[in-house]
Write an enzyme that holds these catalytic residues in place. Structure first.
Site, PDB file in Angstrom:
ATOM      1  N   GLU A   1      -0.274  -6.957   3.781  1.00  0.00           N
ATOM      2  CA  GLU A   1       0.151  -5.899   5.080  1.00  0.00           C
ATOM      3  C   GLU A   1      -0.210  -4.297   4.547  1.00  0.00           C
ATOM      4  OE1 GLU A   1       2.431  -7.691   3.411  1.00  0.00           O
ATOM      5  OE2 GLU A   1       4.287  -6.608   3.203  1.00  0.00           O
TER       6      GLU A   1
ATOM      7  N   CYS B   1       4.842 -12.878   0.123  1.00  0.00           N
ATOM      8  CA  CYS B   1       5.535 -12.745  -0.967  1.00  0.00           C
ATOM      9  C   CYS B   1       6.871 -13.613  -0.906  1.00  0.00           C
ATOM     10  CB  CYS B   1       6.068 -11.122  -1.235  1.00  0.00           C
ATOM     11  SG  CYS B   1       6.549 -10.737  -2.900  1.00  0.00           S
TER      12      CYS B   1
ATOM     13  N   HIS C   1       1.317  -8.624  -1.039  1.00  0.00           N
ATOM     14  CA  HIS C   1       1.660  -7.838   0.125  1.00  0.00           C
ATOM     15  C   HIS C   1       0.407  -7.437   0.924  1.00  0.00           C
ATOM     16  CE1 HIS C   1       6.068  -7.868  -0.023  1.00  0.00           C
ATOM     17  NE2 HIS C   1       5.802  -7.564  -1.404  1.00  0.00           N
TER      18      HIS C   1
HETATM   19  N1  GLN Z   1      12.450 -11.535  -4.499  1.00  0.00           N
HETATM   20  C1  GLN Z   1      11.212 -12.020  -4.644  1.00  0.00           C
HETATM   21  C2  GLN Z   1      10.614 -11.512  -6.118  1.00  0.00           C
HETATM   22  O1  GLN Z   1      10.963 -10.587  -6.579  1.00  0.00           O
HETATM   23  C3  GLN Z   1      10.269 -11.409  -3.791  1.00  0.00           C
HETATM   24  C4  GLN Z   1       9.970 -10.138  -3.591  1.00  0.00           C
HETATM   25  C5  GLN Z   1       9.241  -9.782  -2.289  1.00  0.00           C
HETATM   26  O2  GLN Z   1       8.996 -10.495  -1.225  1.00  0.00           O
HETATM   27  N2  GLN Z   1       8.544  -8.689  -2.434  1.00  0.00           N
HETATM   28  O3  GLN Z   1       9.943 -12.216  -6.709  1.00  0.00           O
END
Ligand code: GLN
Length: 558
Positions: free
Chosen positions: A511, A383, A509
């Protein structure tokens, strides 16, 4: 069959592993052939943990349907191997929001809205939704915090009423407590357990089972004492000593016969013989001495390992599949900005940057990513870790320090990561990100496609920002591949570098979908690249060499 309910309350202190206990008991029941779901009732007033700092709460665990939930939901999904939904995490905030909006609509015209029955009814309605939406035959309900907390009273009252509503034969109350150890006299104490059971009784709930958690072996005598003072059968006092391997908890509980005891109380026959051979192998594999790969996890909340719980688990699952011990070296990204922590990064066989929000430590992460790219160290970005990998690469090919995400620099000349168009008009912070499962089309021949060995995958998301499509061309010309794209072509979901042993970033994500017996393919591929860098031989190939080639069987010859 009528839905059966098992309610878990906590006593004495929090953080004794109530969630893991509930998850493991869920597994015992699933192994006996029943469909199981777990629900967590959180007494705080936030609608969900999405707006809380990881320092307060640990990781925010995301479900398929996009619910932002407590990290215990991760335990439930990993231990029981089920996919849960948004009704499986209820907070005081949700309950009150619902009741108040009904009141404003006029649903209770003429009435006075009170904790009992309006709030408790809404809690019970939500408990009922679990079986309705998941089809589970046995629903486990865990209530956060410990008995005695002011906030949890309406939840406990709802649980008390549940026995009257659905019947004694369909409800079991399990109280999870802690036995403190007094060093001076080298003994465990049951008094706090007795007190907390008494407190629970004063609310009208008599536990049927007491799980007594402890860091030290619990003598039989002590269990008898608990049985006597807490008025539960001796068989229903379960001494659960802290396990050094998380995934051993179901095995320990199985040996203590709690699964059989619960079915007996419910008057249910087991549908199949529980088979824990796979779990036993897993635990043996955790304990086996294995060659070590060192992964530098460069994050912002590294003091609190719970903030990255699923990432740790996914690394462990991948390591188990590959026969590797994964040593996580935690690196504070803002330390890297102050020239500290570099020895750890330089020593690593792989570098991982997980998800995150806000600008603190961003430049440190970017520097770690630059190090990974320039020194061909395997890299996995999750992410935010993917977004920063894109920013670092853009800075490199454009020969400028300006490329950035508009999350950190609104006026950057090169907004390579920007708000998604459908996010621009959103003002509320809670529950408004791009959340939950979305499909991703893999591009043939890329590392990502090879790792997954398939063409279309679905992964869980939690983000507002994305790769700005205006920069796709320039990044591609520079050597970045977009190996996963949303099926409509609009969003880059996976980016990787062509000329690098393994540099992959995912907008989602991965994970959250890793399971102990089914490691996530990208984590496995990342660890395999780290293994190569560490010069550790490929165990799978070694095993293949050890096993003699099968002789042609008679059937094949004839
Ligand atoms: N802050 C970033 C976004 O909102 C990444 C979010 C995250 O890593 N879950 O896109």
């Amino acid at each position: 069959m009528t839905t059966k309910y098992i309610f878990f309350t906590g006593g004495v202190v929090s953080s004794v592993g109530k969630g893991v206990t509930a998850a493991a008991i869920g597994r015992l029941l699933k192994e006996r052939g029943f469909s199981v779901a777990v629900q967590k009732l959180d007494p705080y007033i936030n609608v969900d943990p999405g707006t809380m700092s990881p320092y307060q709460h640990g990781e925010v665990y995301v479900l398929d349907d996009g619910a932002e939930t407590d990290l215990d939901l991760g335990h439930y999904e990993r231990f029981i191997d089920v996919s849960l939904n948004r009704v499986c995490n209820v907070t005081t905030g949700q309950v009150y929001a619902e009741v108040i909006s009904k009141e404003r609509r006029g649903d209770y015209l003429g009435g006075t809205i009170q904790v009992i029955p309006h709030i408790t009814n809404e809690i019970k309605r939500r408990i009922g939704l679990v079986a309705k939406t998941t089809g589970a035959e046995i629903v486990l309900v865990e209530i956060g915090g410990t008995v005695g907390d002011i906030e949890s009273l309406p939840f406990l009252e709802a649980l008390r009423q549940m026995r009257i509503d659905v019947g004694r034969e369909n409800t079991i109350y399990i109280h999870v407590t802690w036995l403190p150890y007094i060093g001076a006299t080298a003994e465990l104490k049951t008094k706090p357990t007795q007190h907390s059971v008494r407190e629970l009784r004063s609310i009208g709930i008599s536990p049927d089972v007491v799980v007594a958690r402890s860091d030290h072996p619990v003598e039989d005598e002590l269990c008898e004492k608990i049985a006597l003072f807490c008025d539960v059968e001796r068989r229903a006092v379960i001494p659960l000593v802290t396990a050094d391997v998380l995934y051993e908890v179901p095995l320990i509980l199985e040996k203590l016969n709690i699964g059989d005891y619960l079915l007996e109380r419910f008057k249910l026959e087991q549908r199949r013989e529980p088979d824990f051979r796979e779990w036993e192998r897993l635990v043996q594999e955790v304990r086996r001495k294995k060659p070590t790969v060192r992964i530098a996890l460069v994050g912002k909340y590294v003091e609190l390992h719970d903030a990255y719980f699923s990432v740790r688990e996914a690394l462990e699952h991948g390591g188990l599949a590959l026969g590797l011990e994964v040593q996580i070296d935690w690196v504070h990204s803002s330390d890297l900005e102050k020239e500290r922590g570099w020895a750890v990064v330089k020593n690593a066989d792989g570098i991982l940057v997980p998800g995150g929000f806000g600008s603190r430590g961003i430049e440190g992460k970017i520097r770690a990513i630059r190090y990974a790219r320039e020194n061909e160290v395997p890299y996995l970005g999750l992410c935010l870790g993917m977004q920063l990998m894109v920013i670092e690469f853009a800075r490199h090919i454009l020969q400028s320090d300006d490329p950035n995400s508009t999350e950190f620099d609104r006026t950057t000349e090169y907004p390579v990561i920007d708000l998604m168009p459908d996010q621009r008009s959103i003002a509320d912070m809670g529950g408004t990100m791009r959340l939950g499962l979305y499909p991703c089309q893999l591009v043939k021949g890329t590392r990502a496609a090879k790792a997954y060995a398939t063409e279309l995958v679905e992964e869980r998301h939690r983000h507002r920002f994305e790769l700005n499509n205006a920069y796709r061309d320039v990044l591609q010309k520079g050597g970045m591949l977009f190996s996963g794209i949303s099926p409509d072509g609009r969003l880059v979901e996976i980016a990787e570098l062509a000329n690098h042993p393994f540099m992959v970033g995912t907008q989602f994500h991965p994970e959250f979908l890793s399971r102990p017996n089914r490691p996530h393919p990208l984590f496995a591929a990342f660890l395999d690249a780290a293994r190569r860098r560490a010069g550790i031989p490929d165990r799978l190939q070694e095993v293949a060499q050890e096993v003699p080639a099968p002789e042609k069987s008679a059937a094949v010859v004839s």
